[in-house]
Scaffold this active site. Structure first.
Site, PDB file in Angstrom:
ATOM      1  N   LYS A   3      26.837  32.546  31.144  1.00 36.14           N
ATOM      2  CA  LYS A   3      26.777  34.005  31.276  1.00 36.14           C
ATOM      3  C   LYS A   3      25.976  34.434  32.502  1.00 36.14           C
ATOM      4  O   LYS A   3      26.165  35.543  33.012  1.00 36.14           O
ATOM      5  CB  LYS A   3      26.206  34.643  30.010  1.00 36.14           C
ATOM      6  N   TYR A  19      34.330  29.748  13.561  1.00 37.86           N
ATOM      7  CA  TYR A  19      33.341  29.906  14.632  1.00 37.86           C
ATOM      8  C   TYR A  19      31.956  29.471  14.130  1.00 37.86           C
ATOM      9  O   TYR A  19      31.489  29.941  13.088  1.00 37.86           O
ATOM     10  CB  TYR A  19      33.289  31.377  15.072  1.00 37.86           C
ATOM     11  N   TYR A  29      29.960  25.700  20.943  1.00 38.34           N
ATOM     12  CA  TYR A  29      30.855  25.798  22.100  1.00 38.34           C
ATOM     13  C   TYR A  29      31.148  24.438  22.718  1.00 38.34           C
ATOM     14  O   TYR A  29      32.212  23.861  22.522  1.00 38.34           O
ATOM     15  CB  TYR A  29      30.234  26.734  23.156  1.00 38.34           C
TER      16      TYR A  29
HETATM   17  C1  LIG Z   1      29.857  32.247  25.940  1.00 36.73           C
HETATM   18  C2  LIG Z   1      29.899  30.779  25.961  1.00 36.73           C
HETATM   19  C3  LIG Z   1      31.117  30.106  26.175  1.00 36.73           C
HETATM   20  C4  LIG Z   1      32.438  30.801  26.295  1.00 36.73           C
HETATM   21  O1  LIG Z   1      32.582  31.516  27.483  1.00 36.73           O
HETATM   22  P1  LIG Z   1      33.563  32.773  27.500  1.00 36.73           P
HETATM   23  O2  LIG Z   1      33.534  33.277  28.856  1.00 36.73           O
HETATM   24  O3  LIG Z   1      33.040  33.726  26.465  1.00 36.73           O
HETATM   25  O4  LIG Z   1      34.913  32.279  27.083  1.00 36.73           O
HETATM   26  C5  LIG Z   1      31.098  28.726  26.231  1.00 36.73           C
HETATM   27  N1  LIG Z   1      29.945  28.037  26.088  1.00 36.73           N
HETATM   28  C6  LIG Z   1      28.778  28.637  25.860  1.00 36.73           C
HETATM   29  C7  LIG Z   1      27.567  27.802  25.683  1.00 36.73           C
HETATM   30  C8  LIG Z   1      28.702  30.039  25.806  1.00 36.73           C
HETATM   31  O5  LIG Z   1      27.532  30.637  25.578  1.00 36.73           O
END
Ligand SMILES: *Cc1c(COP(=O)(O)O)cnc(C)c1O
Length: 333
Positions: free
Chosen positions: A49, A263, A289
């Site tokens: 991010k 999720y 993730y």
């Molecule tokens: C937000 C996030 C993602 C996904 O990214 P997006 O742009 O929302 O698809 C992947 N890995 C981590 C660790 C994240 O925080």
């Protein structure tokens, strides 16, 4: 592409390293697996991010905002990086947290990212799963305005064309590093959540003339919906940077087979992937993730869907701060 003209602030340590994962590659009997270390973007334990926020916050400042409003799951890495960026830029931060996980533990509710959000002094409000967050963020924006402030809303994951510019820029950086190292990747792999990372990557790669497959492992059920969302955001982002039509519908590949029950719900394959990454490479992958995306990557390799003689790069999007909140769901032996 016209990235130079877009408002931007500096938040990330760039370029992030591009490294090999030789012990994981050897363990799987090939291919050569590389990792693009966006877990090392530097801001408050890093993550993907931060690159997006360079552009989102750039626009917020250009518009004279003094209060950032954003949304995420309780253990959102996006919220943590936004809260930290707001501190660095002297802005207030209003956060809407969604209760997305069915039976949250005490650790989940108070440790990891939540602890850091509070450390950064963000104002946290909690909401039920399925709340209309666009509407709720407008309500808070109105509150801010009526008390004389200037709000700027960043959507979940900063996944709009402005935020996705972070990954257009990352794609360009990655191709340049690959060229310097004399590597030509056959596969690009990322985690896909709110679509911005995958979409930006696709625009940056296709816009630079790279036609290799870009696979996104989804972290929620709903493969068709996510694939469509990534495509639409890629189209909007391409238009935003003056390259309309650069991404085709079949450039976008999403696979949600490794989500498991939902999720943030642990799976055995995720657990194995997190341990392999840690014990073979000394890297931190997270349960929500990157652990699931790495599980998908490992399975594709074992099934021969990523060939053993190819070169693959895994975009590491971060998430280490969340590990502590999920500590009691991982099996370590
Ligand atoms: C937000 C996030 C993602 C996904 O990214 P997006 O742009 O929302 O698809 C992947 N890995 C981590 C660790 C994240 O925080």
């Amino acid at each position: 592409m016209q990235l130079k003209d877009c408002p931007r602030v500096s938040l990330a340590h760039l370029p992030t390293p591009l490294e090999a994962m030789p012990r994981l590659s050897e363990y799987l009997g090939g291919p050569q697996i590389f990792v693009k270390r966006d877990d090392c973007t530097g801001l408050a334990t890093g993550g993907n991010k931060t690159r997006k926020l360079e552009f989102s916050m750039g626009e917020a400042i250009q518009r004279g905002a003094d209060t950032i409003i954003t949304v995420g799951a309780v253990q959102s890495n996006h919220v943590r990086q936004t809260a930290a960026a707001a501190c660095k830029l002297g802005l207030k931060c209003e956060v809407l947290l969604e209760h997305r996980v069915a039976h949250p533990s005490d650790l989940y509710r108070s440790s990891g990212n939540v602890f850091l959000d509070r450390l950064f002094g963000a104002n946290l409000r909690e909401y039920e799963n399925g709340t209309d967050f666009d509407a709720e963020m407008e309500v808070i924006a109105e509150e801010v305005r009526s008390s004389g402030g200037k709000p700027y809303i960043i959507p979940g994951g900063a996944s709009n064309p402005v935020g996705a510019l972070g990954y257009v820029s990352c794609a360009i950086e990655l191709l340049q590093q690959a060229e310097e190292k004399g590597i030509s990747f056959d596969h690009f792999v990322t985690t896909s959540g709110s679509a911005g990372t995958h979409a930006g990557l696709a625009v940056g790669l296709r816009g630079s003339g790279c036609d290799k497959p870009i696979l996104g492992f989804g972290v929620t059920a709903g493969q068709d919906i996510l694939e469509e969302r990534v495509y639409e955001l890629a189209c909007d982002t391409a238009e935003y940077v003056g390259e309309p039509g650069v991404v085709a519908r079949d450039d976008i590949l999403v696979d949600c087979s490794y989500v498991g029950p939902g999720y943030g719900e642990p799976t055995e394959a995720m657990n194995e992937a997190v341990l392999l990454g840690a014990r073979l490479e000394g890297l931190l992958f997270d349960p929500v993730y990157t652990g699931k995306a790495l599980a998908g990557t490992i399975d594709y390799i074992r099934e021969g869907r990523i060939a053993k003689d190819s070169k693959v790069v895994f975009l590491h999007t971060g998430g280490a701060a969340g590990l502590f909140a999920y500590a009691d769901t991982l099996t370590l032996d």
